[in-house]
Design an enzyme around this catalytic site. Structure first.
Site, mmCIF file in Angstrom:
data_model
loop_
_atom_site.group_PDB
_atom_site.id
_atom_site.type_symbol
_atom_site.label_atom_id
_atom_site.label_comp_id
_atom_site.label_asym_id
_atom_site.label_seq_id
_atom_site.Cartn_x
_atom_site.Cartn_y
_atom_site.Cartn_z
ATOM 1 N N GLY A 159 0.867 -1.223 0.167
ATOM 2 C CA GLY A 159 0.102 -0.115 -0.001
ATOM 3 C C GLY A 159 0.711 1.151 -0.020
ATOM 4 O O GLY A 159 2.014 1.404 -0.438
ATOM 5 N N LYS A 217 7.368 2.920 19.193
ATOM 6 C CA LYS A 217 6.631 3.742 18.164
ATOM 7 C C LYS A 217 5.270 3.811 18.708
ATOM 8 O O LYS A 217 4.661 5.109 18.238
ATOM 9 C CB LYS A 217 6.353 2.637 16.884
ATOM 10 C CG LYS A 217 5.411 2.878 15.834
ATOM 11 C CD LYS A 217 5.927 4.292 15.204
ATOM 12 C CE LYS A 217 5.185 4.811 13.934
ATOM 13 N NZ LYS A 217 3.950 4.500 13.623
ATOM 14 N N GLU A 239 2.991 12.283 19.001
ATOM 15 C CA GLU A 239 2.504 12.971 17.977
ATOM 16 C C GLU A 239 1.301 13.527 18.006
ATOM 17 O O GLU A 239 0.898 14.614 17.632
ATOM 18 C CB GLU A 239 2.614 11.887 16.769
ATOM 19 C CG GLU A 239 2.271 12.453 15.502
ATOM 20 C CD GLU A 239 2.318 11.243 14.472
ATOM 21 O OE1 GLU A 239 1.261 10.817 13.998
ATOM 22 O OE2 GLU A 239 3.451 10.740 14.043
#
Length: 308
Positions: free
Chosen positions: A9, A166, A173
């Site tokens: 993808g 992560k 974030e």
């Protein structure tokens, strides 16, 4: 080095291109035959030399688990599976245990970089055995940004550590994006500020809030100064929730990240039930004004009388 890549993808396809640009051979498989190099997982595994290295880049949860289980039936001792998707770290424990019964190695790799990774490289956070990390290091070096390795790659620790790092990265974030968004809304609301996009751009150099996210915000505002082309709906892919759950489990206060996650939930409500209750309470105890819902316009009458 020759590896197999499952999932081509937006991220996986660019990763295939970046690896090939670096001189590596990549055999990719995707359920979309228009972009797949081979017709099946079996064909992908057959095309690889031993020890076979297969990188998974599919959605987390059942799609990843199904892929790991399928590879468990196709790979053998000494081969290696790397999960580069956004899996929850607890899934890594299960996947590693399943594969280890056949002597198949497992690494989890958190990957950051989005659609810009093809050009700029990807930030990589890896969990697993040191020997397996060294085996795959040519791949990691090709994918990470140019420059010192430790500024774009980390062997974070044991199995699960890569995806855990992560997860926390994405929680941070969330908070950073929310702060920029709230600042933008306040600037837009103040009548004396005439150049909101320019204000953000002026922060790009020499200020403590400069970042790549800020650069992307500037780009978005230059393309659509008041973001009129967008709605305020914001989804979440899981990592923010998991970060908050881990904060609770480990008694770590995370007010900023938690609030940013809840703000995303608020964005999905056209008419917040909770805020209706707040409005009702303010009216009850203080007589504060409320905004009544507009009644729908009456349609054409179907008769002369009413049954009510």
């Amino acid at each position: 080095m020759h590896i197999g890549l499952i999932g081509l993808g937006r991220m996986g396809g660019n990763m295939r291109s970046r690896l090939r640009n670096a001189g590596h051979e990549v055999t990719g498989f995707d359920f979309n035959p228009d972009i797949s190099d081979v017709p099946s997982l079996e064909a992908l595994v057959e095309a690889l030399p031993s020890p076979k290295v297969v990188w998974i880049m599919v959605p987390h949860g059942k799609p990843t688990t199904d892929t790991v289980e399928a590879l468990n039936g196709l790979l053998g001792e000494g081969d290696l599976v790397i999960d580069g998707g956004n899996s929850r770290f607890t899934d890594d424990f299960k996947h590693a245990e399943l594969l280890s019964a056949k002597g198949i190695g497992y690494l989890d790799c958190g990957v950051s970089g989005g659609i810009w990774g093809l050009e700029n490289g990807y930030g990589l956070m890896v969990g697993g055995d040191e020997k397996l990390v060294e085996l795959a290091m040519p791949i990691f070096d090709a994918l990470r940004p140019e420059g010192p390795r430790d500024e774009g790659f980390v062997h974070a620790g044991e199995v699960g550590a890569g995806h855990y790092a992560k997860m926390v990265h994405n929680g941070i974030e969330y908070g950073m994006m929310q702060a920029y968004a709230e600042g933008w809304e306040l600037l837009e609301a103040k009548d004396i500020v005439k150049n909101v996009p320019g204000s953000f751009k002026a922060w790009s150099r020499g200020t403590v809030v400069r970042s790549w996210l800020l650069d992307l915000m500037v780009k978005a505002l230059e393309e659509d100064p008041r973001l009129d082309k967008l709605t305020g709906y914001v989804d979440d892919s899981g990592e923010g929730r998991w970060t908050v759950e881990e904060a609770i489990a480990n008694a770590v206060p995370m007010p900023v990240i938690t609030a940013s996650l809840f703000s995303r939930f608020t964005s999905r409500q056209d008419d917040s039930p909770a805020m209706k209750a707040v409005a009702a309470l303010r009216q009850q105890f203080g007589g504060h004004a409320v905004k009544a819902r507009q009644a729908p316009e009456a349609g054409p009458s179907s008769g002369s009388g009413s049954a009510d």
